[in-house]
Scaffold this motif. Structure first.
Motif, PDB file in Angstrom:
ATOM      1  N   LEU A  54       0.836  -1.216   0.072  1.00 46.22           N
ATOM      2  CA  LEU A  54       0.123   0.010  -0.070  1.00 46.22           C
ATOM      3  C   LEU A  54       0.998   1.340  -0.159  1.00 46.22           C
ATOM      4  CD1 LEU A  54      -2.660  -1.210   2.608  1.00 46.22           C
ATOM      5  CD2 LEU A  54      -3.305  -0.414   0.106  1.00 46.22           C
ATOM      6  N   ALA A  55       1.981   1.334   0.728  1.00 49.15           N
ATOM      7  CA  ALA A  55       2.773   2.372   0.947  1.00 49.15           C
ATOM      8  C   ALA A  55       3.501   2.620  -0.441  1.00 49.15           C
ATOM      9  CB  ALA A  55       3.792   2.350   1.944  1.00 49.15           C
ATOM     10  N   ASP A  56       3.998   1.696  -0.887  1.00 49.76           N
ATOM     11  CA  ASP A  56       4.769   1.724  -2.481  1.00 49.76           C
ATOM     12  C   ASP A  56       3.762   2.240  -3.314  1.00 49.76           C
ATOM     13  OD1 ASP A  56       7.232   1.113  -3.885  1.00 49.76           O
ATOM     14  OD2 ASP A  56       5.653   0.217  -5.130  1.00 49.76           O
ATOM     15  N   HIS A  57       2.320   1.696  -3.388  1.00 51.22           N
ATOM     16  CA  HIS A  57       1.557   1.889  -4.561  1.00 51.22           C
ATOM     17  C   HIS A  57       0.906   3.445  -4.316  1.00 51.22           C
ATOM     18  CE1 HIS A  57      -1.826   1.108  -7.126  1.00 51.22           C
ATOM     19  NE2 HIS A  57      -2.796   1.613  -6.641  1.00 51.22           N
ATOM     20  N   HIS A  58       0.911   4.062  -2.993  1.00 49.28           N
ATOM     21  CA  HIS A  58       0.353   5.363  -2.804  1.00 49.28           C
ATOM     22  C   HIS A  58       1.365   6.323  -2.661  1.00 49.28           C
ATOM     23  CE1 HIS A  58      -4.040   4.326  -2.800  1.00 49.28           C
ATOM     24  NE2 HIS A  58      -3.498   2.935  -2.199  1.00 49.28           N
ATOM     25  N   GLY A  59       2.650   5.867  -2.819  1.00 44.61           N
ATOM     26  CA  GLY A  59       3.790   6.739  -2.451  1.00 44.61           C
ATOM     27  C   GLY A  59       4.011   7.390  -1.257  1.00 44.61           C
ATOM     28  N   ILE A  60       3.687   6.707  -0.201  1.00 43.23           N
ATOM     29  CA  ILE A  60       3.957   7.190   1.080  1.00 43.23           C
ATOM     30  C   ILE A  60       5.109   6.334   1.782  1.00 43.23           C
ATOM     31  CG2 ILE A  60       1.681   7.991   1.229  1.00 43.23           C
ATOM     32  CD1 ILE A  60       0.972   5.460   2.972  1.00 43.23           C
ATOM     33  N   PRO A  61       5.440   6.747   2.859  1.00 42.80           N
ATOM     34  CA  PRO A  61       6.688   6.016   3.666  1.00 42.80           C
ATOM     35  C   PRO A  61       6.058   4.587   4.031  1.00 42.80           C
ATOM     36  CG  PRO A  61       6.541   8.409   4.645  1.00 42.80           C
ATOM     37  CD  PRO A  61       5.146   7.988   3.611  1.00 42.80           C
ATOM     38  N   GLN A  62       7.092   3.666   3.853  1.00 43.76           N
ATOM     39  CA  GLN A  62       6.824   2.219   4.383  1.00 43.76           C
ATOM     40  C   GLN A  62       6.881   2.133   5.960  1.00 43.76           C
ATOM     41  OE1 GLN A  62       9.368  -0.561   2.337  1.00 43.76           O
ATOM     42  NE2 GLN A  62       8.964   0.343   0.315  1.00 43.76           N
ATOM     43  N   PRO A  63       6.341   1.233   6.606  1.00 38.03           N
ATOM     44  CA  PRO A  63       6.482   1.114   8.004  1.00 38.03           C
ATOM     45  C   PRO A  63       7.876   0.881   8.342  1.00 38.03           C
ATOM     46  CG  PRO A  63       5.227  -0.720   6.923  1.00 38.03           C
ATOM     47  CD  PRO A  63       5.084   0.229   5.945  1.00 38.03           C
ATOM     48  N   ASP A  64       8.403   1.315   9.333  1.00 42.22           N
ATOM     49  CA  ASP A  64       9.680   1.212   9.864  1.00 42.22           C
ATOM     50  C   ASP A  64      10.114  -0.500  10.343  1.00 42.22           C
ATOM     51  OD1 ASP A  64      10.569   3.668   9.267  1.00 42.22           O
ATOM     52  OD2 ASP A  64       9.710   4.236  11.293  1.00 42.22           O
ATOM     53  N   TYR A  65       8.932  -1.115  10.777  1.00 38.58           N
ATOM     54  CA  TYR A  65       9.092  -2.429  11.503  1.00 38.58           C
ATOM     55  C   TYR A  65       7.867  -3.015  10.859  1.00 38.58           C
ATOM     56  CZ  TYR A  65      12.266   0.163  14.361  1.00 38.58           C
ATOM     57  OH  TYR A  65      13.231   1.151  14.959  1.00 38.58           O
ATOM     58  N   PHE A  66       7.882  -4.475  11.365  1.00 38.07           N
ATOM     59  CA  PHE A  66       6.648  -5.182  10.859  1.00 38.07           C
ATOM     60  C   PHE A  66       5.590  -5.477  12.277  1.00 38.07           C
ATOM     61  CE2 PHE A  66       9.711  -8.532  12.061  1.00 38.07           C
ATOM     62  CZ  PHE A  66       9.191  -9.052  13.180  1.00 38.07           C
ATOM     63  N   SER A  67       5.906  -4.679  13.439  1.00 38.42           N
ATOM     64  CA  SER A  67       5.273  -5.022  14.591  1.00 38.42           C
ATOM     65  C   SER A  67       3.825  -4.234  14.254  1.00 38.42           C
ATOM     66  CB  SER A  67       6.035  -4.160  15.432  1.00 38.42           C
ATOM     67  OG  SER A  67       5.875  -2.741  15.415  1.00 38.42           O
ATOM     68  N   GLU A  68       3.069  -4.450  15.016  1.00 37.01           N
ATOM     69  CA  GLU A  68       1.577  -4.199  15.037  1.00 37.01           C
ATOM     70  C   GLU A  68       1.533  -2.876  15.267  1.00 37.01           C
ATOM     71  OE1 GLU A  68      -2.186  -4.705  18.093  1.00 37.01           O
ATOM     72  OE2 GLU A  68      -1.373  -6.572  17.327  1.00 37.01           O
ATOM     73  N   GLN A  69       2.040  -2.072  15.953  1.00 43.46           N
ATOM     74  CA  GLN A  69       2.497  -0.748  16.298  1.00 43.46           C
ATOM     75  C   GLN A  69       2.826   0.222  14.982  1.00 43.46           C
ATOM     76  OE1 GLN A  69       1.000   1.326  18.639  1.00 43.46           O
ATOM     77  NE2 GLN A  69       0.193  -0.487  19.620  1.00 43.46           N
ATOM     78  N   ALA A  70       3.832  -0.390  14.450  1.00 42.05           N
ATOM     79  CA  ALA A  70       4.299   0.184  13.329  1.00 42.05           C
ATOM     80  C   ALA A  70       3.568  -0.034  12.221  1.00 42.05           C
ATOM     81  CB  ALA A  70       5.724  -0.645  12.728  1.00 42.05           C
TER      82      ALA A  70
END
Length: 282
Positions: A54-70
């Motif tokens: 989703l981040a790549d498709h919409h041009g927004i930053p990717q999550p820093d981690y795979f954790s629930e909070q991130a």
């Protein structure tokens, strides 16, 4: 071996309580899609891959981690407000929903979203959960398999799985077009197909590049480098025992008996036999 009458009564009481008092499904109306997952079914993995895509498709930053909070800004809790307004509103839950979802008029008038139901063979869930939380369970394997029909001792046990399987299986039968079942075993075998199915079901329109970067980010090696220092440390735990060893003899007899007594839906699994090992494609 059968489930004792008192255990059945306690289990039925818990089922009734969840069916009539869990009103969290009311929050689902605000969303474009809901990811509902059984416990220990690759939830962090599939959410992280979807968040990256989703981040790549919409041009927004990717999550820093795979954790629930991130990952919450991309696929959060139903009570969360949007973080990125350009994203479709997606949320996830382990919930067992209220009885009003049975009523066709309620599903239609209240515009409930489309659901992705992410599941895994119950044997693997129980073994994975026991391995992940053994440091706090403080019970032997057979005691854990017997479970707690009151739903008070464990985050997940055979009774929780029966309630989850039966309730969501019932809803899938009533409104099949609203649900996409994504099996963990199939996702392990072909994660690209799983992402594409989810994208189509939720109408995310993820492009090939977004899916490719999600697959690369979702490999176990890549995710190991994205561990959140503030999150629980055992998400990527590796179960040491084979399912064939854990579910044998007394344990297998107990498990099969409880499944026969408690499960009304199989959600496409043969619940009585060991699932076949599925090697990861990545």
């Amino acid at each position: 071996m059968t489930v004792h009458k008192s255990a059945k009564a306690a289990h039925s009481k818990k089922v009734r309580a969840e069916l009539w008092t869990n009103l969290s499904v009311r929050r689902h109306f605000a969303f474009d899609g809901m990811l509902v997952t059984s416990k220990n079914s690759g939830t962090h993995w599939i959410k992280y891959m979807l968040a990256v895509a989703l981040a790549d498709h919409h041009g927004i930053p990717q999550p820093d981690y795979f954790s629930e909070q991130a990952v919450r800004p991309y696929i959060g809790w139903p009570k969360d407000e949007p973080t990125f307004p350009e994203l479709p509103r997606l949320a996830f839950s382990h919930t067992i929903p209220h009885r009003f979802m049975d009523w066709a008029i309620a599903r239609q008038l209240n515009s409930l979203p489309k659901y992705v139901l992410a599941i895994r063979h119950p044997m693997a869930i129980l073994a994975s959960h026991y391995a992940k939380w053994s440091h706090e369970l403080d019970v032997d394997w057979i005691t854990f398999l017997k479970g707690d029909p009151r739903g008070q001792l464990y985050r997940c046990d055979i009774y929780w799985l029966a309630r989850f399987w039966n309730r969501w299986g019932e809803l899938v039968g009533k409104d099949p077009s609203r649900f996409l079942i994504v099996k963990y075993e199939n996702t392990r075998k072909d994660p690209e197909a799983a992402l594409r199915h989810v994208s189509k079901h939720w109408q995310l329109h993820l492009d090939d590049a977004a899916i490719e970067i999600a697959l690369l980010s979702g490999s176990k090696d890549a995710m190991a480098k994205k561990t959140d220092p503030n999150a629980e440390i055992n998400v990527l735990q590796n179960r040491k025992e084979r399912l064939e060893d854990q579910f044998s003899g007394e344990a297998m007899d107990l498990y099969r008996s409880m499944v026969a007594n408690l499960f009304a839906n199989n959600l496409g699994y043969d619940l009585s036999v060991h699932p076949k090992p599925v090697p990861a494609s990545l």
